[in-house]
Design an enzyme around this catalytic site. Structure first.
Site, PDB file in Angstrom:
ATOM      1  N   HIS A  41       3.170 -20.032  39.864  1.00 11.26           N
ATOM      2  CA  HIS A  41       3.897 -18.816  39.472  1.00 11.26           C
ATOM      3  C   HIS A  41       3.082 -17.959  38.509  1.00 11.26           C
ATOM      4  O   HIS A  41       2.949 -16.735  38.691  1.00 11.26           O
ATOM      5  CB  HIS A  41       5.231 -19.217  38.841  1.00 11.26           C
ATOM      6  CG  HIS A  41       6.116 -18.070  38.479  1.00 11.26           C
ATOM      7  ND1 HIS A  41       6.011 -17.396  37.287  1.00 11.26           N
ATOM      8  CD2 HIS A  41       7.128 -17.469  39.165  1.00 11.26           C
ATOM      9  CE1 HIS A  41       6.920 -16.437  37.236  1.00 11.26           C
ATOM     10  NE2 HIS A  41       7.621 -16.461  38.370  1.00 11.26           N
ATOM     11  N   ASP A  86       3.810 -17.392  30.649  1.00 10.10           N
ATOM     12  CA  ASP A  86       4.312 -17.942  31.905  1.00 10.10           C
ATOM     13  C   ASP A  86       3.996 -19.435  31.960  1.00 10.10           C
ATOM     14  O   ASP A  86       3.998 -20.118  30.927  1.00 10.10           O
ATOM     15  CB  ASP A  86       3.658 -17.201  33.078  1.00 10.10           C
ATOM     16  CG  ASP A  86       4.555 -17.100  34.293  1.00 10.10           C
ATOM     17  OD1 ASP A  86       4.741 -18.121  34.957  1.00 10.10           O
ATOM     18  OD2 ASP A  86       5.084 -16.001  34.551  1.00 10.10           O
ATOM     19  N   ASN A  93      17.211 -12.748  39.203  1.00 11.33           N
ATOM     20  CA  ASN A  93      17.429 -12.727  40.648  1.00 11.33           C
ATOM     21  C   ASN A  93      18.807 -13.221  41.061  1.00 11.33           C
ATOM     22  O   ASN A  93      18.956 -13.897  42.072  1.00 11.33           O
ATOM     23  CB  ASN A  93      16.376 -13.599  41.340  1.00 11.33           C
ATOM     24  CG  ASN A  93      14.972 -13.150  41.033  1.00 11.33           C
ATOM     25  OD1 ASN A  93      14.735 -11.967  40.856  1.00 11.33           O
ATOM     26  ND2 ASN A  93      14.063 -14.105  40.956  1.00 11.33           N
ATOM     27  N   SER A 109      10.210 -11.528  39.125  1.00  9.08           N
ATOM     28  CA  SER A 109       8.969 -11.997  38.496  1.00  9.08           C
ATOM     29  C   SER A 109       7.767 -11.259  39.047  1.00  9.08           C
ATOM     30  O   SER A 109       6.783 -11.011  38.335  1.00  9.08           O
ATOM     31  CB  SER A 109       8.782 -13.497  38.734  1.00  9.08           C
ATOM     32  OG  SER A 109       9.559 -14.259  37.870  1.00  9.08           O
TER      33      SER A 109
END
Length: 809
Positions: free
Chosen positions: A137, A104, A251, A336
């Site tokens: 994130h 990530d 998404n 996520s």
């Protein structure tokens, strides 16, 4: 989700749009929930599952501790409950000693929720160990996966797992196919390094003390609309290294997932790449796919959904004054956020069964998912909602390996003890000796307790049975035949009911319950009978009845005769010199008393037979009997029968000796007793089951009585009896059963010797008064007390009081 620019090298990979929005808001020092286009979510709406699994009958052993938590921390972690991860936590499945690579933006390693569990990371841009998350994130995703259960904030799915942070995106959420592929390859190399001293052919080879650092799962909460051979090749390396990859579906509300999640459909993925969509829970607690979540589409066979809407998790908050990041929490939405739930689930299953392969772990999650949408696998929800409670339950039928390497199904397994052995076998069940390890379709070991299948020892009738038997005997019919006599004793329907026999119907099982004894003028005797009435003809009780000195007394029964269930008997008595008598007899159990054994897929031929020889005579005023016998049982031992994984095939032989004596100290009084002892030889089991066989065993029973005739009026009798039913004094059932799975998943077999000697000792005391009403009718009143009934040491005392009458019309 924004599209990638095809002009750039392999494209730019973007994070979830909702996550970036939240980042911008946090940069302005304002903590606020990221808004989604989905409506109708209600916090804490509850857990929804389409099916319930009972795991208490078959469950794995507890693996770890459960951590400490608070109501607030639990309330802030609803997703853990919505995927039923709390069920695994309660059993100690926490991810301990399993590592997942979080590929990530990085991680805030100093966040207290990760204390002591973050492995040295990797920066795919410069090759350094700097994995600082300047975006939030990566830290948020990491918290959903593995935040500690410490009573603060929230906790993750695998709260004791180790995290390997790999930074492949910059703090704006941008990266390239090369950086992502390099991050995946680093995780693969770490796995190989810790599993094997050099690159090895078997990715599951363990190096003692280091395998826990080898990442087993990869979390990819990132994606692009464009495929990349560079990333695909790295993913196939991860698959070949024995890793599970969970990748966000994206998404954009599209019909198919984005890449790399869409690679899950490739044959080379081997089912080890899981595409993850997002659901929210409506006011009724039902999961609904988020409008912005990409659907399963052509990846439906390898697609799961998990909570991804308004998920509260760890976050680094920028302090504008110090320009330092501070540990806090934030609420974000997106696939996520759903993906680390799946990665955490992979880790929990692996921590419970470390020997499972990557394909097995992912298959377990697919097979156990809660079906949503259309029946079966569909293009919206794919396999359905991640359900860890169902994943914990056995998948497929359970089986247990034997010492001969066969694998037996557990269906139909039972163990039925006799009056001699039942209490001991049930005590063994309470002590945990009937608990074995069984294995499901994926080779996972579950502890199965067979104690509930051990049937209660069936008493030979209730407390009324001896009273009614005495009444039947008192109603014995005598006929004269050419100078000889014939005595016939029937069992009344009341006695049959007290003995548990069927009455009425067309089966014939309640018919023919009588015994006949015929003697000529030379005192030669022929006796026969049906349905287990041999005790009326043999032993001290039979000899007293033949001589007409006293009615049949149940305390004087030879207890081994009852082991030949519902037997037919035949005997011959001959007079000898000196007032002695010799009697030979045989008993054979009812051939209709067969049983079906599912493990053998056939009708079993369980039967019993017994040969008897006895001599009787008088010593002064005392009558004595001495008998020997040989009981032969096929597929049972001392009346104990087994089916399924406990199946027994063999022949047990018991040598029996009994001695009885009765005398009359006064003209109307008779005192007496009988003692019976048996020795059962060791018996091997010829069936391939968990039971090896039985050792030598000794057993015994006794009974004494006192009878007074004309106690209160002519023709009456008052009898007091004290007896001990057949009880095993020594002997054991020998088992070799799987106790657990070894590190490599192979069964660890354990030998067990289960004593057949019960802890208790039943003593029966009975009082029966019989009196005539007229020449055709009699009435009785009686009481029976059983102390430690069925030899159960903790069983309460039983008292029976009864009365009745018998009339011949």
């Amino acid at each position: 989700m924004p599209e990638c620019s095809e002009s750039r090298l392999a494209g730019i990979l973007f994070l979830d749009r909702t996550a970036l929005l939240a980042t911008a808001m946090l940069a302005a020092s304002t903590l606020a929930d990221a808004q989604s286009t989905q409506r109708g979510y209600e916090k804490g709406a509850g857990i929804y599952t389409s099916q319930t699994y009972a795991i208490d009958a078959a469950q794995p052993a507890k693996r770890s501790n459960n951590g400490g938590t608070t109501p607030a921390e639990v309330e802030n972690s609803p997703g853990v409950r919505q995927i039923n991860a709390d069920v695994l936590h309660a059993l100690g499945y926490t991810g301990l000693k399993v590592t997942a690579a979080i590929i990530d933006i990085g991680i805030m390693a100093g966040h207290p929720e990760f204390s002591g569990r973050v492995r040295p990371g990797y920066n795919a841009f410069d090759g350094s160990a700097n994995v600082t998350d300047g975006n939030g994130h990566g830290t948020h995703v990491s918290g959903i996966f593995g935040a500690a259960k410490d009573g603060k904030g929230m906790f993750g799915v695998a709260y004791e797992a180790s995290l390997l942070p790999i930074k492949v995106l910059d703090d704006r959420g941008n990266g390239s196919a090369a950086s992502v592929a390099a991050g995946i390859q680093y995780a693969v190399n770490q796995r190989i390094h810790y599993l094997c001293p050099a690159r090895c052919s078997d990715p599951n080879t363990l190096v003692a003390g280091h395998h826990q650092f080898a990442p087993f799962a990869i979390n990819l909460s990132l994606g692009s609309s464009s495929p990349s051979d560079t990333i695909r090749n790295a993913l196939i390396d991860a698959v070949n290294a024995g890793m599970v990859v969970a990748a966000a579906a994206g998404n954009d509300g599209r019909a198919n997932p984005i890449y790399p999640a869409r690679y899950a459909r490739d044959a080379a993925a081997n089912g080890q790449i899981i595409a993850v969509g997002s659901v929210y829970f409506d006011a009724a607690g039902r999961p609904q796919i988020n409008s912005w979540s990409n659907r399963a589409g052509d990846t439906r066979d390898f697609y799961l959904v998990a909570p991804g809407y308004q998920v509260y998790s760890t976050y680094p908050k920028l302090n504008p004054k110090t320009r330092q990041y501070e540990a806090t929490y934030a609420t974000l939405s997106g696939t996520s956020m759903a993906t680390p739930y799946v990665t955490g689930a992979v880790t929990l299953i692996k921590s419970g069964w470390t020997y499972l392969s990557a394909n097995q772990v992912s298959s377990i999650l697919f097979d156990s998912a809660t079906d949503l949408g259309g029946d079966g696998i569909d293009e919206i929800y794919g396999r359905g909602l991640l359900n860890l409670q169902a994943a914990l339950a056995p998948i497929g039928s359970l089986s247990a390996p034997t010492s001969r390497r066969a694998s037996l199904p557990l269906t139909g397994t039972s163990l039925t003890g006799s009056i001699a052995t039942g209490a001991a076998l049930r005590a063994a069940g309470r002590a945990g000796l009937m608990q074995v390890a069984a294995f499901d379709r994926y080779g996972r070991d579950f502890q199965v307790d067979f104690a509930p299948t051990v049937s209660r020892a069936a008493s030979i009738g209730n407390g009324l049975a001896p009273m009614l038997a005495a009444l039947d005997s008192a109603a014995e019919r005598t006929y004269s035949l050419d100078g000889g006599t014939m005595r016939v004793t029937y069992r009344s329907e009341a006695t049959r009911l007290a003995l548990g026999h069927q009455v009425g119907g067309n089966s014939g099982s309640s018919e023919g319950e009588f015994t006949v004894s015929a003697a000529d003028t030379a005192a030669r005797e022929l006796t026969f009978g049906f349905s287990g009435m041999g005790a009326h003809s043999f032993g001290l009780g039979g000899e007293l009845a033949r001589r007409g000195e006293i009615q049949f007394i149940s305390a004087l029964e030879n207890p081994y005769l009852a082991l030949a269930s519902r037997h037919t008997h035949f005997g011959i008595g001959l007079p000898l010199a000196g007032g002695l008598r010799l009697k030979f007899g045989t008993l054979v159990s009812d051939p209709r008393a067969t049983a079906y054994d599912p493990a053998l897929s056939q009708i079993t031929g369980r039967h019993q037979s017994m040969g008897l020889a006895e001599v009787s005579g008088r010593l002064a005023s005392a009558l004595w009997t001495l008998g020997v016998g040989r009981l032969q049982e096929t597929d049972s031992v001392l009346g104990t029968t087994q089916t399924g994984a406990f199946s027994f095939s063999g022949t047990a032989e018991t040598s029996v000796v009994n001695f009885g004596m009765a005398f009359s100290p006064a003209s109307r009084m008779t005192l007496g007793g009988q003692y019976t002892v048996g020795h059962t030889g060791g018996t091997a089991n010829h069936a391939d089951s968990l039971v090896l066989g039985y050792t030598d065993a000794r057993s015994k029973g006794y009974g004494v009585f006192a009878s007074l005739r004309e106690a209160f009026r002519a023709g009456d009798s008052l009898t007091i009896m004290v007896s001990q039913p057949l009880r095993t004094a020594s002997g054991a059932l020998q088992m070799v059963a799987p106790a657990r799975a070894a590190v490599d998943g192979s069964p660890v077999m354990a030998s067990r010797s289960i004593s057949l000697r019960p802890e208790g000792r039943e003593t029966r005391a009975e009082l029966i008064y019989l009196s005539p009403i007229d020449r055709r009718a009699k009435w009785f009143l009686g009481m029976a007390v059983r102390d430690q009934p069925d030899h159960e040491s903790t069983a309460p005392r039983e008292t029976t009081i009864g009365g009745g009458f018998h009339a011949v019309f």
